[in-house]
Write a protein that holds these residues in place. Structure first.
Motif, PDB file in Angstrom:
ATOM      1  N   VAL A  84      32.863 104.688 -16.367  1.00 17.34           N
ATOM      2  CA  VAL A  84      32.974 103.110 -16.546  1.00 17.34           C
ATOM      3  C   VAL A  84      32.435 102.502 -15.028  1.00 17.34           C
ATOM      4  N   CYS A  85      31.994 101.194 -15.255  1.00 14.49           N
ATOM      5  CA  CYS A  85      31.607 100.470 -14.036  1.00 14.49           C
ATOM      6  C   CYS A  85      32.829  99.737 -13.466  1.00 14.49           C
ATOM      7  N   LEU A 102      29.382 106.966  -7.052  1.00 17.98           N
ATOM      8  CA  LEU A 102      30.461 107.855  -7.295  1.00 17.98           C
ATOM      9  C   LEU A 102      31.582 107.367  -6.682  1.00 17.98           C
ATOM     10  N   LYS A 103      32.629 106.843  -7.239  1.00 19.80           N
ATOM     11  CA  LYS A 103      33.918 106.442  -6.466  1.00 19.80           C
ATOM     12  C   LYS A 103      34.783 107.524  -6.328  1.00 19.80           C
ATOM     13  N   THR A 104      35.473 107.451  -5.083  1.00 23.70           N
ATOM     14  CA  THR A 104      36.366 108.843  -4.863  1.00 23.70           C
ATOM     15  C   THR A 104      37.745 108.499  -5.756  1.00 23.70           C
ATOM     16  N   PRO A 105      38.143 109.510  -6.585  1.00 24.58           N
ATOM     17  CA  PRO A 105      39.197 109.240  -7.359  1.00 24.58           C
ATOM     18  C   PRO A 105      40.522 109.102  -6.776  1.00 24.58           C
ATOM     19  N   LEU A 134      32.051  97.031 -18.893  1.00 22.78           N
ATOM     20  CA  LEU A 134      30.738  97.894 -19.402  1.00 22.78           C
ATOM     21  C   LEU A 134      31.091  99.504 -19.211  1.00 22.78           C
ATOM     22  N   SER A 135      30.905 100.144 -20.038  1.00 18.96           N
ATOM     23  CA  SER A 135      30.837 101.701 -19.408  1.00 18.96           C
ATOM     24  C   SER A 135      29.470 102.008 -18.691  1.00 18.96           C
ATOM     25  N   HIS A 136      29.356 103.227 -18.105  1.00 20.10           N
ATOM     26  CA  HIS A 136      28.223 103.643 -17.351  1.00 20.10           C
ATOM     27  C   HIS A 136      27.106 103.619 -18.256  1.00 20.10           C
ATOM     28  N   LYS A 137      27.189 104.219 -19.450  1.00 24.95           N
ATOM     29  CA  LYS A 137      26.058 104.381 -20.355  1.00 24.95           C
ATOM     30  C   LYS A 137      25.422 102.830 -20.779  1.00 24.95           C
ATOM     31  N   GLU A 138      26.569 102.226 -20.967  1.00 26.28           N
ATOM     32  CA  GLU A 138      25.976 100.782 -21.294  1.00 26.28           C
ATOM     33  C   GLU A 138      25.482  99.954 -20.164  1.00 26.28           C
ATOM     34  N   GLU A 176      23.529  97.869  -9.131  1.00 27.34           N
ATOM     35  CA  GLU A 176      24.756  98.830  -8.872  1.00 27.34           C
ATOM     36  C   GLU A 176      25.799  99.030 -10.099  1.00 27.34           C
ATOM     37  N   CYS A 177      26.075 100.351 -10.220  1.00 21.25           N
ATOM     38  CA  CYS A 177      27.353 100.161 -11.104  1.00 21.25           C
ATOM     39  C   CYS A 177      28.104 101.358 -10.317  1.00 21.25           C
ATOM     40  N   ASP A 178      29.212 100.931  -9.825  1.00 23.28           N
ATOM     41  CA  ASP A 178      30.267 101.699  -9.268  1.00 23.28           C
ATOM     42  C   ASP A 178      30.815 102.422 -10.309  1.00 23.28           C
ATOM     43  N   VAL A 179      30.992 103.754 -10.135  1.00 22.13           N
ATOM     44  CA  VAL A 179      31.368 104.821 -11.352  1.00 22.13           C
ATOM     45  C   VAL A 179      32.700 105.276 -11.128  1.00 22.13           C
ATOM     46  N   THR A 180      33.382 105.012 -12.201  1.00 18.62           N
ATOM     47  CA  THR A 180      34.797 105.995 -12.226  1.00 18.62           C
ATOM     48  C   THR A 180      35.262 106.420 -13.395  1.00 18.62           C
ATOM     49  N   PHE A 181      36.300 106.785 -13.919  1.00 13.33           N
ATOM     50  CA  PHE A 181      36.316 107.269 -15.122  1.00 13.33           C
ATOM     51  C   PHE A 181      37.929 106.714 -15.833  1.00 13.33           C
ATOM     52  N   THR A 182      37.852 106.983 -17.039  1.00 14.33           N
ATOM     53  CA  THR A 182      38.887 106.652 -17.952  1.00 14.33           C
ATOM     54  C   THR A 182      39.788 107.803 -18.203  1.00 14.33           C
TER      55      THR A 182
END
Length: 399
Positions: free
Chosen positions: A102-103, A211-214, A191-195, A90-96
């Motif tokens: 990113v995870c 996909l995490k809630t912003p 790690l980034s999501h792509k990594e 699992e990678c929990d995903v949010t953004f920069t």
């Protein structure tokens, strides 16, 4: 000096490659847990499997890596989970700030899961560290959306903890629970999501991004919630990952429905993480939408916390009404989270709340796992230490 075997084990954790993808090492914990079980047929069955080779199974799902002992969502934790036989990571995903994925478990958890407060990037935090004073707890809030990807990558992951009673920054950051460890927290590569996709592919496992809630208002600098959900799927498409290898997750049903409508091949395996407030696991009347309605919407996978699936009947752990209704509607069930509660000698806490009178020791964990697998019929179990679920699944011949 380290023995040759110890050196090889360290190499397997830190330099894993496709050549290591088939190697599984469970360590001593499964045997320890079996040893804590009450005598009976289940203990005899599991005891006979101790020391046997384990296989990688989709039943064993890594929750954030291996955060029982490794900093969550780090390369080191993911490699440890792969080595322990997890079939899905699992990678929990949010953004920069620059809208890179990113995870990270939450967009605003950097103060607890990284070393940001001890770096120059502490100046970017939404709320700087404020020590506890009297009845007022210590506070801090640091967000991925306030950092560029490069800044995020410069941080080091740490064990998820923050002492809200602390009067110093050092005390606030050094709060790891005594049943966890700092032994593997020296690196914590973020790690980034792509990594993460490249790493998981090399490890020979499947993918379950959440996909995490912003916490920021959306759209974020023109970045909409729909664009965010699409970007996560696009990363898999760009990497050439088959949709059948991806189980996208969200707590927001609208995300699931977006994927079902716009990316049906990925939406087919989208996992609705069900933590609806007001839901009574024993009263189907509180299930809204109902299980049948979810199925009609195209939802195929449902994932509540494990206590929602269980109840007690004459002192025995049995499926809840929720579990029976989901199964009757034809929904596949995944659940969370094993190995996240610490010692189970006093009821097991939040994850075991529906069966806590029956939870009086660590050996009960394998009994709960057995009911979830054999009676409830779950397809997979998230675990903070995948060796436990990998051991059980291998012993029972699960896929």
């Amino acid at each position: 000096m380290l023995s040759a075997l110890a050196i090889l084990t360290l190499i397997g954790l830190t330099l894993a490659s496709p050549a290591h993808a088939g190697e599984i090492e469970l360590g001593p914990r499964p045997a320890y847990l079996v040893g804590q079980m009450a005598e009976g047929p289940l203990k005899e069955k599991l005891a006979a499997c101790i020391g046997r080779p384990a296989k990688r199974t989709l039943f064993s799902v890594s929750h954030r890596g291996a955060p029982l002992q490794f900093p969550e969502h780090t390369e080191e934790g993911y490699r440890a989970a792969g080595l322990m036989g997890a079939g899905i990571l699992e990678c929990d995903v949010t953004f920069t700030r620059d809208k890179e994925l990113v995870c990270r478990h939450s967009q605003n958890d950097l103060q607890a899961t990284t070393d940001i407060l001890a770096t120059g990037l502490a100046a970017t935090c939404k709320e700087p560290f404020t020590p506890a004073a009297g009845d007022t707890p210590a506070t801090a809030e640091c967000r991925t959306s306030d950092l560029t990807l490069a800044e995020f990558k410069s941080l080091r992951g740490k064990m998820d903890a923050a002492d809200k009673t602390a009067s110093t920054l050092e005390g606030y950051m050094n709060a790891t629970a005594p049943w966890r460890t700092e032994l593997y927290a020296g690196t914590g590569t973020l790690l980034s999501h792509k990594e993460s996709i490249r790493l998981f592919k090399d490890l020979g496992v499947k993918f379950t991004p959440e996909l995490k809630t912003p916490v920021v208002d959306m759209p974020f600098d023109g970045f909409t919630r729909e664009a965010y959900a699409q970007k996560m799927i696009d990363d898999y498409k760009d990497a050439g990952i088959p949709p059948e290898d991806v189980y996208p997750q969200s707590f927001d049903l609208e995300d699931i429905l977006y994927w079902i409508r716009n990316e049906p091949e990925f939406g087919r395996q989208a996992v609705f993480l069900d933590a609806r407030r007001g839901l009574d696991p024993m009263d189907p009347g509180t299930f809204s939408p109902s299980m049948a309605e979810l199925k009609e919407m195209g939802v195929n996978y449902l994932a509540p916390p494990l206590y929602v699936l269980l109840t007690l009947e004459d002192g025995r752990i049995v499926p809840s009404a929720y579990a029976r209704a989901a199964r009757d509607a034809g929904l596949d069930i995944i659940t969370w989270t094993l190995e996240r509660s610490g010692p189970l000698s006093s009821g097991g806490g939040w994850y075991y709340q529906s069966v806590s009178p029956a939870i009086d020791g660590d050996g009960r964990m394998l009994e709960v796992l057995d009911v979830l697998a054999r009676v409830v019929g779950v397809k997979g179990v998230f675990s903070d230490w995948p060796a436990t679920t990998s051991f059980y699944a291998s012993c029972m011949g699960l896929e």
